[in-house]
Motif scaffolding. Sequence first.
Motif, mmCIF file in Angstrom:
data_model
loop_
_atom_site.group_PDB
_atom_site.id
_atom_site.type_symbol
_atom_site.label_atom_id
_atom_site.label_comp_id
_atom_site.label_asym_id
_atom_site.label_seq_id
_atom_site.Cartn_x
_atom_site.Cartn_y
_atom_site.Cartn_z
ATOM 1 N N VAL A 24 50.583 30.531 34.547
ATOM 2 C CA VAL A 24 49.621 29.442 34.731
ATOM 3 C C VAL A 24 48.558 29.859 35.750
ATOM 4 N N GLU A 25 48.964 30.539 36.806
ATOM 5 C CA GLU A 25 48.006 31.007 37.810
ATOM 6 C C GLU A 25 47.008 31.994 37.196
ATOM 7 N N VAL A 26 47.478 32.858 36.323
ATOM 8 C CA VAL A 26 46.589 33.797 35.626
ATOM 9 C C VAL A 26 45.583 33.017 34.791
ATOM 10 N N LEU A 27 46.072 32.041 34.040
ATOM 11 C CA LEU A 27 45.197 31.260 33.168
ATOM 12 C C LEU A 27 44.161 30.459 33.958
ATOM 13 N N LYS A 28 44.543 29.956 35.125
ATOM 14 C CA LYS A 28 43.578 29.256 35.976
ATOM 15 C C LYS A 28 42.446 30.195 36.391
ATOM 16 N N CYS A 29 42.786 31.417 36.762
ATOM 17 C CA CYS A 29 41.771 32.395 37.162
ATOM 18 C C CYS A 29 40.863 32.756 35.989
ATOM 19 N N THR A 60 40.204 30.862 33.382
ATOM 20 C CA THR A 60 39.369 29.691 33.114
ATOM 21 C C THR A 60 38.194 29.618 34.080
ATOM 22 N N ALA A 61 38.420 30.016 35.319
ATOM 23 C CA ALA A 61 37.369 30.000 36.336
ATOM 24 C C ALA A 61 36.483 31.249 36.264
ATOM 25 N N LEU A 62 36.738 32.104 35.281
ATOM 26 C CA LEU A 62 36.019 33.373 35.117
ATOM 27 C C LEU A 62 36.155 34.288 36.337
ATOM 28 N N ASP A 63 37.261 34.159 37.049
ATOM 29 C CA ASP A 63 37.553 35.013 38.192
ATOM 30 C C ASP A 63 38.502 36.115 37.735
ATOM 31 N N LEU A 64 37.920 37.110 37.079
ATOM 32 C CA LEU A 64 38.750 38.137 36.457
ATOM 33 C C LEU A 64 39.391 39.080 37.471
ATOM 34 N N GLY A 65 38.769 39.237 38.625
ATOM 35 C CA GLY A 65 39.397 40.042 39.675
ATOM 36 C C GLY A 65 40.721 39.431 40.100
ATOM 37 N N GLN A 66 40.695 38.118 40.370
ATOM 38 C CA GLN A 66 41.927 37.405 40.713
ATOM 39 C C GLN A 66 42.897 37.388 39.530
ATOM 40 N N GLN A 101 43.303 39.614 37.240
ATOM 41 C CA GLN A 101 43.979 40.905 37.129
ATOM 42 C C GLN A 101 45.089 41.037 38.173
ATOM 43 N N GLY A 102 44.808 40.585 39.396
ATOM 44 C CA GLY A 102 45.832 40.637 40.438
ATOM 45 C C GLY A 102 47.022 39.760 40.109
ATOM 46 N N ARG A 103 46.750 38.557 39.641
ATOM 47 C CA ARG A 103 47.836 37.640 39.268
ATOM 48 C C ARG A 103 48.588 38.164 38.044
ATOM 49 N N TRP A 104 47.844 38.791 37.137
ATOM 50 C CA TRP A 104 48.474 39.375 35.947
ATOM 51 C C TRP A 104 49.445 40.470 36.372
ATOM 52 N N ALA A 105 49.031 41.300 37.327
ATOM 53 C CA ALA A 105 49.903 42.382 37.810
ATOM 54 C C ALA A 105 51.190 41.797 38.411
ATOM 55 N N THR A 106 51.055 40.711 39.173
ATOM 56 C CA THR A 106 52.233 40.061 39.759
ATOM 57 C C THR A 106 53.152 39.526 38.660
ATOM 58 N N PHE A 107 52.561 38.880 37.667
ATOM 59 C CA PHE A 107 53.328 38.364 36.525
ATOM 60 C C PHE A 107 54.055 39.504 35.813
ATOM 61 N N CYS A 108 53.342 40.588 35.551
ATOM 62 C CA CYS A 108 53.932 41.722 34.832
ATOM 63 C C CYS A 108 55.071 42.363 35.620
ATOM 64 N N GLU A 109 54.905 42.498 36.923
ATOM 65 C CA GLU A 109 55.969 43.064 37.758
ATOM 66 C C GLU A 109 57.226 42.198 37.699
ATOM 67 N N LEU A 118 37.246 43.101 30.119
ATOM 68 C CA LEU A 118 36.465 41.895 30.416
ATOM 69 C C LEU A 118 35.923 41.910 31.841
ATOM 70 N N SER A 119 36.712 42.423 32.765
ATOM 71 C CA SER A 119 36.251 42.435 34.152
ATOM 72 C C SER A 119 35.094 43.406 34.349
ATOM 73 N N ALA A 120 34.934 44.348 33.426
ATOM 74 C CA ALA A 120 33.809 45.277 33.499
ATOM 75 C C ALA A 120 32.501 44.603 33.074
ATOM 76 N N MET A 121 32.605 43.465 32.390
ATOM 77 C CA MET A 121 31.402 42.730 31.983
ATOM 78 C C MET A 121 30.874 41.935 33.173
ATOM 79 N N GLN A 122 29.659 41.487 33.084
ATOM 80 C CA GLN A 122 29.062 40.724 34.180
ATOM 81 C C GLN A 122 29.761 39.384 34.329
ATOM 82 N N SER A 123 30.276 39.125 35.507
ATOM 83 C CA SER A 123 30.997 37.889 35.785
ATOM 84 C C SER A 123 30.078 36.673 35.697
ATOM 85 N N GLY A 124 30.589 35.600 35.080
ATOM 86 C CA GLY A 124 29.861 34.342 35.027
ATOM 87 C C GLY A 124 28.859 34.220 33.900
ATOM 88 N N SER A 125 28.682 35.253 33.121
ATOM 89 C CA SER A 125 27.699 35.169 32.044
ATOM 90 C C SER A 125 28.282 34.449 30.838
#
Length: 125
Positions: free
Chosen positions: A27-32, A34-40, A42-50, A103-110
């Motif tokens: 859910v935390e990953v999905l919130k990030c 949704t907010a187009l905060d792909l940096g966050q 990715q970090g939350r995704w890494a935590t989920f995956c671990e 996706l994070s390589a694309m321009q954020s917020g566009s």
Amino acid sequence: MHQKPVEPRQLSDVNQAVHARHDSLLVEVLKCITALDLGQAQGRWATFCEALEAHATFEEEVIFPLYEDLGPRPRGAGLELFQADHVSFRKVIDACRETLSELSAMQSGSDDLRGEMVIRLKPFL
């Protein structure tokens, strides 16, 4: 002072708690996302995956051998079903990780990013 003995927990209760934690992390990953905060994201995704990988490794090293030693199982409940499930979710995890990276390589917020996210992440939801 005498302490009350700790009641042993059922494996199903422990497993349910672990899965609830995984759900919460996702859910935390999905919130990030949704907010187009792909940096966050990715970090939350890494935590989920671990967390998911640690749980899967425990199942494979401890639970699967115990399950296999139980003897005959009902049709459709063989160990190979659970093993295939682990192979499958690892493929999905790798694909999601790659997609988030792209996706994070694309321009954020566009608007392009929002559209790309919908297109690329829809198969995983």
